[in-house]
Design a protein around this motif. Structure first.
Motif, short mmCIF file in Angstrom:
data_model
loop_
_atom_site.label_atom_id
_atom_site.label_comp_id
_atom_site.label_asym_id
_atom_site.label_seq_id
_atom_site.Cartn_x
_atom_site.Cartn_y
_atom_site.Cartn_z
N ALA A 219 0.82 -1.21 0.00
CA ALA A 219 0.00 0.00 0.00
C ALA A 219 0.86 1.26 0.00
N PHE A 220 2.13 1.12 0.29
CA PHE A 220 3.09 2.22 0.29
C PHE A 220 3.83 2.07 -1.03
N THR A 221 3.95 3.13 -1.82
CA THR A 221 4.51 2.94 -3.16
C THR A 221 5.95 2.42 -3.12
N PHE A 222 6.64 2.63 -2.01
CA PHE A 222 7.98 2.04 -1.83
C PHE A 222 7.88 0.51 -1.93
N SER A 289 17.96 0.69 1.21
CA SER A 289 17.45 1.31 2.43
C SER A 289 16.80 2.63 2.07
N ALA A 290 15.56 2.81 2.51
CA ALA A 290 14.87 4.09 2.29
C ALA A 290 13.76 4.20 3.31
N GLY A 291 13.09 5.31 3.29
CA GLY A 291 11.97 5.51 4.21
C GLY A 291 12.38 6.21 5.48
N GLU A 292 13.62 6.11 5.89
CA GLU A 292 14.15 6.87 7.01
C GLU A 292 15.66 7.00 6.80
N ILE A 314 16.35 8.18 -1.45
CA ILE A 314 15.18 8.91 -0.96
C ILE A 314 14.10 8.90 -2.03
N GLY A 315 12.89 8.65 -1.58
CA GLY A 315 11.75 8.67 -2.49
C GLY A 315 10.62 9.43 -1.84
N ALA A 316 9.50 9.45 -2.51
CA ALA A 316 8.31 10.09 -1.94
C ALA A 316 7.10 9.51 -2.65
N THR A 317 6.01 9.39 -1.92
CA THR A 317 4.79 8.90 -2.55
C THR A 317 4.41 9.83 -3.71
N MET A 319 6.36 11.32 -5.72
CA MET A 319 7.21 11.06 -6.90
C MET A 319 7.08 9.60 -7.34
N LEU A 320 6.33 8.83 -6.61
CA LEU A 320 6.08 7.40 -6.79
C LEU A 320 7.18 6.53 -6.19
N HIS A 321 8.45 6.85 -6.48
CA HIS A 321 9.49 5.99 -5.90
C HIS A 321 10.78 6.76 -5.70
O1 3SK Z 1 11.15 7.41 1.38
C1 3SK Z 1 9.97 7.37 1.09
O2 3SK Z 1 9.17 7.90 1.85
C2 3SK Z 1 9.46 6.70 -0.17
C3 3SK Z 1 8.18 6.94 -0.53
C4 3SK Z 1 7.69 6.37 -1.67
C5 3SK Z 1 8.44 5.57 -2.45
C6 3SK Z 1 9.71 5.33 -2.10
C7 3SK Z 1 10.22 5.88 -0.94
C8 3SK Z 1 11.62 5.55 -0.59
#
Ligand code: 3SK
Length: 511
Positions: A219-222, A289-292, A314-317, A319-321
């Motif tokens: 459910a988390f795009t990561f 490793s990502a998310g923190e 580093i990613g973000a929802t 940006m998708l990944h």
């Molecule tokens: O780091 C995150 O929060 C993240 C969010 C979405 C996709 C990938 C990552 C690493």
């Protein structure tokens, strides 16, 4: 350059097209104690897509919510709904009815596919929703023992997938803002492939022999990228674990000789400790490793014990990944690396001007994926002049490497989970003992941060261990249990500005 045909259905590319390319006999998914080949996955998803269209009346563009832990059935439901041209909303299994209702209303979800073991909260949500027309159960244990599975067994294995446009929305990724007011980010069919053809191909060099393992929820795009899209795009195998604790991951790594792992530093730390006890992680060639933030000692110890780098990114929802990352041949401690192919990054000041190298500012990125909030005024502040302002503070060194400094907002990142402080505050305030509260992230060596609640009690109540336990249980019952405050501090008053606003920064400044 990411060049795709105008008509593109991402789910077809990840299943039927893989069979056509000769991967039919390769293992696609491992979970619930069995393997499924690409041909089996293709057939399974086609049958399910028939049920969605023929029996449930799903139309292209309908929003379909999926509620499940990570398992093969969840992947199959996601692919089937995507083949049917629906816009999928994957949700975490821990969400409560109220949280689900917020998502259903925001996304105007018409159909929900739910693991039967998680039906109670879904049913409660459906009672209060004006949008949901059908909720159907599937068997997350893959015994085909639920309504959706039974209907699917009667359907043909051929399905003419909806010929979606490459820029049709395929996925709504939900992310909690600092206010706890969830935002939905829209992602196109082509975006789902771009993250594989960019990051996974360029940085990880995924090959069909790879076996993926990891902990982030689909459910988390990561998690969706790392545990479903990336393996399926390259004919590799995905292992799916409903409970992805470090011991479970280690068992899977040893059993299936997993090669690529996606998880957060907390889990890597536990895996390093298990290696001391004899755990064999030698099959892993890539540890993402990502998310923190990745602590430098974890990076160093991993390198020392495995001889391979841990790839921080580093990613973000939005940006998708992952859009900035270290690489196998270019990695450093306490450094997030450089942009992924197709992306650019700048560090800017409050006016949008680039700051000098070495100076901390706001990280701005642009590239082939980017933020498109669903009906949200925050779009204008996230995307400025075509640049996505990520909410993180970074510096860029003289060689162009990016270094994380801080999160700009009030999100608490605990063991890889993003927790919005105000949402926990709202849950606490609904308890009769709580007069006022402020929730912050407190540093924690194991989890990175923990949720810490500072509470002023109503007169007749007295603080103590029994009340702390009661407050924690109260939060767990109101919202997803992982958001509960692990630390509770009772106070006579909260620090406030002259206008009465709580000064959370004063609580964060620990003596
Ligand atoms: O780091 C995150 O929060 C993240 C969010 C979405 C996709 C990938 C990552 C690493």
């Amino acid at each position: 350059n990411f060049d795709y045909p105008d008509r593109l259905n991402a789910a077809v590319e990840l299943t039927d097209a893989m069979v056509a390319r000769g991967f039919g006999d390769h293992t696609a998914l491992i979970g619930n104690g069995r393997r499924r080949t690409y041909k089996e996955l293709s057939d399974w998803t086609n049958r399910l897509a028939h049920v969605l269209v023929d029996d449930l009346g799903v139309k292209p563009g309908n929003r379909v919510l999926i509620r499940s832990a990570n398992n093969p059935a969840m992947v199959a439901c996601w692919l089937a709904a995507t083949k049917a041209g629906a816009v999928v909303v994957n949700t975490m299994p821990m969400l409560r009815a109220g949280e689900l209702a917020g998502i259903v209303d925001k996304a105007e979800v018409s159909h929900a596919l739910c693991d039967t073991r998680l039906m109670d909260e879904m049913t409660a949500c459906a009672k209060s929703s004006g949008f949901l027309t059908s909720v159907v159960g599937f068997d997350g244990t893959s015994n085909h023992d639920a309504e959706l599975d039974r209907l699917a067994l009667e359907k043909p294995v051929q399905f003419e997938a909806v010929a979606t446009a490459q820029d049709d929305v395929a996925l709504l990724g939900f992310t909690s803002g600092t206010t706890g007011d969830a935002k939905a980010t829209m992602h196109f069919h082509r975006d789902l492939l771009i993250i594989a053809d960019g990051y996974a191909r360029e940085v990880l060099g995924v090959v069909p022999e790879d076996v993926f393992v990891g902990s982030p929820p689909l459910a988390f795009t990561f998690g969706l990228g790392g545990l479903a899209i990336f393996p399926l795009r390259f004919g590799a195998a995905a292992t799916l674990l409903e409970t992805a604790s470090p011991p479970n991951m280690i068992e899977i790594i040893e059993k299936y000789r997993a090669t690529v792992c996606f998880t957060a530093p907390t889990a890597y730390r536990a895996m390093l400790a298990a290696m001391e006890e004899g755990a064999d992680l030698s099959s892993l060639r890539a540890a993402v490793s990502a998310g923190e933030t990745l602590p430098a000692p974890v990076y160093a110890e991993w390198q020392e014990k495995t001889g391979k780098p841990m790839l921080d990114g580093i990613g973000a929802t939005e940006m998708l990944h992952i859009f900035v990352t270290n690489r196998f041949d270019d990695h450093r401690a306490a450094c997030t690396g450089k942009p992924v192919r197709g992306y650019e990054a700048r560090v800017i000041d409050a006016d949008g001007a680039e700051v000098a190298r070495g100076t901390v500012g706001r990280l701005a990125v642009r590239g082939p994926t980017g933020c498109r909030y669903l009906a949200d005024t925050r779009q204008a502040s996230y995307v400025q002049d075509g640049w996505n302002i990520t909410g993180d503070s970074f510096s860029m060194d003289a060689d162009g490497y990016l270094h994380f400094a801080a999160r700009n907002d009030d999100m608490i990142i605990s063991s890889g989970y993003n927790i919005a402080g105000p949402e926990v505050e709202a849950a606490l305030l609904s308890h009769p003992a709580v007069a006022e509260c402020a929730v912050i992230g407190a540093p924690d060596p194991r989890r990175g941060a923990i949720v810490e609640a500072h509470i002023v009690l109503n007169n007749e109540h007295i603080g103590g261990d029994i009340l702390i336990k009661a407050l924690q249980e109260h939060v767990k019952a109101a919202i997803a249990p992982y958001k509960y405050p692990r630390s509770v501090v009772f106070r006579d008053a909260l620090p406030k500005t002259a206008t009465g606003k709580i000064q959370r920064f004063a609580l964060r400044e620990r003596p």
